[in-house]
Design an enzyme around this catalytic site. Structure first.
Site, PDB file in Angstrom:
ATOM      1  N   ASP A 317       0.862  -1.176   0.000  1.00 17.75           N
ATOM      2  CA  ASP A 317       0.000   0.000   0.000  1.00 17.75           C
ATOM      3  C   ASP A 317       0.908   1.240   0.000  1.00 17.75           C
ATOM      4  OD1 ASP A 317      -2.125   1.756   0.041  1.00 17.75           O
ATOM      5  OD2 ASP A 317      -3.206   0.705   1.622  1.00 17.75           O
TER       6      ASP A 317
HETATM    7  C1  NOJ Z   1      -3.974   3.992   0.107  1.00 18.89           C
HETATM    8  C2  NOJ Z   1      -5.159   3.094   0.254  1.00 18.89           C
HETATM    9  O1  NOJ Z   1      -5.090   2.394   1.483  1.00 18.89           O
HETATM   10  C3  NOJ Z   1      -5.347   2.096  -0.869  1.00 18.89           C
HETATM   11  O2  NOJ Z   1      -6.594   1.494  -0.729  1.00 18.89           O
HETATM   12  C4  NOJ Z   1      -5.192   2.765  -2.199  1.00 18.89           C
HETATM   13  O3  NOJ Z   1      -5.396   1.829  -3.225  1.00 18.89           O
HETATM   14  C5  NOJ Z   1      -3.817   3.389  -2.280  1.00 18.89           C
HETATM   15  N1  NOJ Z   1      -3.689   4.403  -1.250  1.00 18.89           N
HETATM   16  C6  NOJ Z   1      -3.548   4.029  -3.636  1.00 18.89           C
HETATM   17  O4  NOJ Z   1      -4.305   5.163  -3.780  1.00 18.89           O
END
Ligand code: NOJ
Length: 813
Positions: A317
């Site tokens: 993430d």
């Molecule tokens: C953080 C989030 O937790 C995740 O769900 C998302 O896909 C990513 N950022 C990318 O934006």
């Protein structure tokens, strides 16, 4: 080992964590798992089953190997790097020279670059300028539609209709591909049992069975079983793992639970998604039982790769690799090494893989074979998607919310609404559906005409201008029979100030400008408006634009600002009130449930919010949604979910049954609130009524040996006749729950194990059947093996988790 013991062992291994395709495949699985579990005395690195045939195919892997041989260490590491060249969804966004990185082959993926022109720009640099011409994989948060915004995922789960999910995934995939995006950061399959956690909005709610069905539907819809189709996109199943179990519902917090619960509840939807062929996964921010998920070999390698046979790649993430430093497991180089060797192949926006891996490979602290393996996994997905053969996106016409797209969004939204309550009002009858007798309607509330709020919290490319509000749609239907008053703002007092300061648009001065709304005045106006009407519709909720989704945990779950006061003031006029709740999480609506006769849970419905709501409010469409998450009476009950484990001291009845004696006082209960839900999981009414006959079972008893050997096949079938006893057609979600009454490991008091949607004309009856086999009856025993034991299952069938129709199945020695 006795024959019985061997059979049991074999079945446990067969059913352990694998998909079963054919006898030959079963044998492969068995052999590989024997290796994995060490029973055959061979290393654990043997391959498991291969759920995605494209990623496992000879052609794809031959192309990967041929390319890998030509790559320098720097080029390999480039593939492991991902940056956002668009907007940021976390701290520490980099500001590197994207063109240069692309041209040198030092970036394997960009996220949040949208549009054919923008993606083609970088793709030309990568494919034409870089030495090995490796295309970039563009990823994006396509969550509930791309340009066309559908209801939020929690709402979609409320449809209990995999077809609906597939429709939304298809639409998202087609529109994403037209924007150059071949990889979506969806589905989010985290089990969410605590609505304090704002990201419950992105989930399918609290249940692993429903969550798994929803997860499969997302994967099928996006990937179509064929990544090479020009309108397929690769999914990224997130957030691996157990991100939804954040302690106290505080986002990014640790998750801590037994391995049995981890596997039986939290991992199930991920497993379902992998079995459906998911091409990539995203590792989560949280730790699991003390080990950060982004450096967790147990989940990322042992379970995901070895047990489930996953051949795709794992992306971290946002910034999660670098954030491992905050988990206190080492400095930058150490955490990057830990993440990579644990099984995180791509570093999203962390900036570490690109800077600290090469040196460690040269120094011999990371084997180059680890890098090679990560590169292989990423290249496999790029080849399977056809990016090497078709790297560019044809530039087409700009997106338009056409009538066809709108019709699809409207139909989907209509299936997601849950009628929580519709009690007759004296002298009027049930308020819903609205009839021609109602001459004047007062529409009140800050959600009634808020376009941006209709989109929900994760509509990155959705455009609020396309959203049709309830006010607009009702005005079309009612003309001057519609009266309107906003009533109050979404936030008042301190909330309004916090909102202004939390906004991304705070001016350079650092002081946000805001005006504190005059709620007293606007509520008084709303009361006067209600008095002039026959019925008042209140559209209340929680701000989707700042109080829901990521980093939006709450300690209270009520309506924000002065909305509760507005509701109470309008109810006090004595006018009949219909409450439409627009929120991405279960809110605490206890007062409303006691004082408002009709309540419709409408979530965040997307661009066709207004028309879909009008269709349901006027009965052109009969509501059929069911709750995918429990609505609590009080926030202090959280986490509240129906599939609780039993206690030695179960409370009897409600609080009124609690005399001051030890028999009831020392029970598992609250002193000041019921244990039960305000509205339970699976709940949802209709404008018609359904009656259930006594369920039957095709056989009363099954030998345990047969249960262990049955594979996916059914052992017994539960049947029930469901009848529409009302006067309009309707759709019922028929649900089956089990309770294992004598397991070696405590099992939940009820567990969903089957559901189906049945549409019935007035007076019509249909026979519904549910197969029960190993998949439904098995659980993880104390040795963490899925098994079935001699026991009796109580089986309940009905229209919610309170289902009363009962039968049973004995599993005999
Ligand atoms: C953080 C989030 O937790 C995740 O769900 C998302 O896909 C990513 N950022 C990318 O934006």
């Amino acid at each position: 080992m006795s024959r019985k013991g061997r059979l049991k062992r074999t079945a446990e291994i067969y059913h352990g964590d694998t998909m079963r395709i054919s006898v030959r495949r079963r044998l492969q699985v068995l052999v590989s798992l024997l290796f994995v579990s060490g029973l055959a005395g061979v290393s654990a690195a043997q391959p498991g089953p291969r759920p995605n045939v494209q990623l496992a195919s000879k052609e794809v892997n031959a192309r990967v190997e041929a390319l890998l041989k030509q790559m320098t260490l720097e080029e390999k590491i480039g593939q492991l790097v991902q940056f956002s060249a668009g907007f940021a969804t976390g701290p520490g966004a980099s500001n590197l020279k994207w063109d240069e990185l692309a041209a040198k082959g030092q970036v394997g993926s960009f996220l949040s670059v949208v549009g054919a022109d923008a993606t083609n720009h970088y793709q030309h640099l990568a494919v034409e300028k870089s030495r090995l011409h490796i295309p970039i994989l563009f990823g994006m948060d396509v969550i509930h539609g791309h340009r066309t915004t559908f209801p939020v995922p929690l709402a979609l789960a409320a449809s209990w209709d995999p077809q609906v999910i597939e429709t939304v995934a298809r639409s998202g995939a087609v529109e994403a591909r037209a924007d150059g995006i071949a990889w979506v950061f969806s589905p989010m399959v985290d089990i969410a049992r605590d609505p304090r956690w704002g990201r419950i909005i992105e989930s399918a709610g609290e249940d692993p069975y429903l969550g798994s069905a929803v997860a499969r539907a997302w994967v099928n819809g996006y990937q179509q079983d064929d990544l090479s189709k020009p309108d397929s996109v690769a999914v990224s199943v997130k957030h691996f793992a157990a991100y939804g179990a954040a302690i106290a519902g505080r986002d990014y917090n640790a998750a801590d639970m037994s391995e049995l619960t981890l596997r039986q509840v939290y991992l199930e939807p991920y497993r379902a998604a992998v079995e459906a062929g998911a091409a990539t996964m995203m590792s989560s921010f949280n730790s699991i039982n003390g080990v950060p998920a982004t450096a967790n070999p147990f989940t990322l390698t042992r379970i995901l790769r070895k047990e489930w046979g996953f051949d795709g790649f794992v992306v971290s993430d946002w910034g999660a690799v670098a954030e491992l430093k905050n988990h206190s497991i080492g400095d930058g180089p150490t955490v990057a090494r830990k993440a990579l060797t644990a099984g995180v192949d791509m570093d999203m926006e962390g900036g570490l893989y690109g800077t600290v891996i090469a040196g460690q490979v040269r120094a011999g602290t990371i084997s180059e074979s680890v890098v090679d393996e990560a590169v292989r996994r990423i290249l496999r997905v790029k080849f399977a998607l056809g990016l090497f053969d078709h790297p560019y996106t044809p530039v087409g016409p700009v997106y338009e919310a056409t009538p066809e797209r709108r019709a699809m969004a409207r139909k989907v939204a209509e299936e997601t609404f849950v009628l929580l309550k519709n009690e007759p009002v004296e002298g009027v009858g049930p308020l819903l559906p609205l009839t021609a007798k109602v001459k004047k309607v007062a529409l009140i509330g800050p959600m009634a005409d808020a376009q941006a709020e209709m989109l929900g919290a994760w509509a990155v490319t959705g455009d609020a201008k396309n959203a049709v509000t309830l006010k607009t749609a009702l005005a079309q239907r009612l003309g001057d029979r519609l009266l309107y008053a906003k009533g109050c703002a979404m936030e008042s007092g301190d909330d309004a100030l916090i909102l202004a300061h939390a906004s991304f648009d705070v001016p350079a001065s650092g002081v946000a400008e805001t005006s504190i709304p005059d709620d007293d005045k606007t509520i008084a106006e709303a009361v006067e408006t209600a008095k002039k009407a026959d019925v008042a519709i209140l559209a209340l909720g929680e701000s989707a634009t700042w109080m829901e989704g990521e980093a939006a945990s709450r300690t209270t779950l009520g309506f924000t600002g002065a909305q509760e006061r507005l509701l109470e003031s309008v109810v006090a006029t004595g006018k009949p009130v219909i409450l439409v709740v627009l929120a991405g999480r279960p809110l605490e609506i206890k007062w409303a449930a006691a004082h408002v006769p009709a309540i419709l849970e409408a979530w965040s419905p997307g661009i066709e919010a207004g028309p879909a709501l009008v269709d349901v409010l006027f009965g052109d469409v009969n509501p059929s949604g069911k709750l995918p998450a429990t609505l609590p009476r009080a926030v202090g009950q959280e986490p509240l979910y129906y599939a609780q484990l039993p206690t030695g001291r179960p409370a009897h009845g409600d609080l009124s049954h609690m005399p001051r004696n030890a028999d009831e006082r020392f029970m598992s209960r609250y002193l000041d609130e019921e244990n039960s839900a305000l509205f339970p999981f699976g709940w949802g009414l209709s404008y018609t009524r359904f009656s259930y006959a006594q369920p039957t079972i095709s056989r009363a008893e099954v030998p345990v040996r047969e249960a262990l050997e049955s594979g996916h096949g059914p052992l017994a079938t539960v049947g029930v006749d469901v009848k529409n006893t009302g006067s309009v057609a309707g759709t019922e979600v028929v649900q089956l729950y089990i309770r294992n009454t004598a397991a070696s490991v405590e099992q939940p008091v009820r567990e969903l194990k089957g559901f189906t949607r049945v549409t019935l004309a007035p007076g019509e009856s249909k026979h519904v059947e549910f197969p029960l086999g190993f998949d439904e009856l098995s659980f993880y025993n104390v040795d963490v093996k899925r098994t079935v034991e001699p026991t009796t299952y109580k089986i309940f069938v009905g229209g919610s988790s309170l289902a009363t129709g009962e039968t049973e199945l004995k599993v005999a020695e």
